[in-house]
Write an enzyme that holds these catalytic residues in place. Structure first.
Site, PDB file in Angstrom:
ATOM      1  CE  LYS A 184       4.524  15.143 -12.780  1.00 51.81           C
ATOM      2  NZ  LYS A 184       5.414  14.478 -13.738  1.00 51.81           N
TER       3      LYS A 184
HETATM    4  C1  LIG Z   1       5.341  11.356 -18.624  1.00 49.44           C
HETATM    5  C2  LIG Z   1       5.847  12.744 -18.642  1.00 49.44           C
HETATM    6  N1  LIG Z   1       5.770  13.452 -19.783  1.00 49.44           N
HETATM    7  C3  LIG Z   1       6.220  14.708 -19.859  1.00 49.44           C
HETATM    8  C4  LIG Z   1       6.784  15.343 -18.778  1.00 49.44           C
HETATM    9  C5  LIG Z   1       7.250  16.755 -18.894  1.00 49.44           C
HETATM   10  O1  LIG Z   1       6.395  17.627 -18.210  1.00 49.44           O
HETATM   11  P1  LIG Z   1       6.946  18.976 -17.575  1.00 49.44           P
HETATM   12  O2  LIG Z   1       7.661  19.695 -18.665  1.00 49.44           O
HETATM   13  O3  LIG Z   1       5.716  19.686 -17.134  1.00 49.44           O
HETATM   14  O4  LIG Z   1       7.847  18.595 -16.469  1.00 49.44           O
HETATM   15  C6  LIG Z   1       6.886  14.645 -17.559  1.00 49.44           C
HETATM   16  C7  LIG Z   1       7.480  15.274 -16.379  1.00 49.44           C
HETATM   17  O5  LIG Z   1       6.826  15.885 -15.581  1.00 49.44           O
HETATM   18  C8  LIG Z   1       6.398  13.326 -17.493  1.00 49.44           C
HETATM   19  O6  LIG Z   1       6.464  12.633 -16.343  1.00 49.44           O
END
Ligand SMILES: Cc1ncc(COP(=O)(O)O)c(C=O)c1O
Length: 305
Positions: A154
């Protein structure tokens, strides 16, 4: 506006938490973030922070890629997060945003020879996708390849890709974008992972389909298996399968578990929320609010801690 943030190794008031105009991360996207939910349980008068450990493990993993040195262990970050929410006295659904960033005020594209800082703030935040059944459009923007900018991390800089897709989707009249991987297989939403229900099983893109491996995704896979006896197949999914699935839903910390009723102006199932999606959503909503004793280990209480 919440009162306090954590910034430069201490709790300060929000107006004091300001970075300079030359901050490296502001110019080159050299930062890592997490999104963490605090879910308010009115019956118990308690705020539950969901899967803090997994969020901070993901941050620590990303820090290796970006060469960000973190001064706090996973456990220390957990304690700081509890303290932040408590200090702010938040008593409604909340979103915590930790950010580890290259803090040196110096120009020059690189990752090395720069100082790092870790900040956090928490804001009240309700629904992210403000609909019970969202309309999605397949984006013209593709997820980047692992050897362009690894989507498993991220990093703030990568989110230009997601922002392009989200704005394109909104301007085209959809609620959310579905992005494809560089090879044309389905990848994920602009801020969510995606699941299809096909013949009683869940199907979701695999790690190798250029996804962020979501913590909500993992939770839903476990709930499907343990509570409903439903298996999840992680595999490459063709675009056309989006139109033919019986159900489709998105998962993410911000979006929770949101049904997809339409993709590219084609109804998924009957266009509403399907029966398996509904069951999973009910289970998920209970566990994040600390209502299911079996999954209390995922929830960190703020006020009785
Ligand atoms: C691009 C992306 N994919 C998937 C997710 C889902 O991840 P999580 O369930 O860990 O929030 C997120 C959000 O954090 C995201 O930004």
């Amino acid at each position: 506006m919440p009162a306090y943030a954590f910034f430069q190794k201490k709790f300060v008031t929000m107006p004091e938490a300001k970075v300079g105009v030359m901050t490296h991360a502001l110019h080159y996207g050299t930062a890592l973030f997490e999104g963490i939910r605090g879910n308010w349980n009115a019956d118990k008068g308690e705020m539950y922070l969901f899967r803090l450990k997994e969020h901070y493990q993901r941050l620590h993993n990303g820090a290796k890629l970006l060469k960000i040195s973190l001064d706090y262990s996973v456990d220390e970050m957990i304690n700081l997060t509890v303290e932040l929410v408590r200090k702010n006295g938040l008593k409604e659904d909340t979103y915590v945003r930790p950010l580890a960033y290259k803090s040196t005020e110096q120009m020059g594209v690189r990752l090395h020879n720069l100082d790092d800082d870790f900040l956090m703030f928490a804001i009240p935040w309700g629904r992210y996708l403000d609909t019970d059944s969202c309309k999605c459009g397949v984006s013209s923007w593709r997820r980047p390849a692992d050897n362009s900018i690894p989507p498993q991390v991220k990093a703030t800089g990568i989110y230009i890709n997601n922002a392009l897709a989200k704005t394109e989707a909104i301007e085209n009249g959809y609620d959310e974008a579905i992005m494809l991987a560089p090879d044309g297989h389905v990848s994920e939403g602009s801020g969510e992972n995606i699941f299809l229900v096909i013949d009683g099983k869940l199907h979701t893109p695999a790690t190798y389909n250029n996804i962020l491996v979501g913590i909500t995704r993992d939770t839903v896979i476990q709930l499907a298996k343990n509570e409903l006896g439903i298996e999840t197949v992680e595999r490459s999914i063709d675009r056309v399968e989006l139109y033919m699935a019986q159900e489709c839903f998105l998962t993410g910390t911000a979006a929770h578990l949101t049904a997809v009723g339409e993709v590219d102006r084609r109804k998924v199932g009957n266009g509403g929320i399907g029966p398996i999606t509904k069951k999973l959503q009910a289970l998920y909503t209970d566990i994040i609010k600390g209502k299911n004793p079996k999954y209390l280990g995922y929830c960190t209480p703020v006020y009785s801690a």
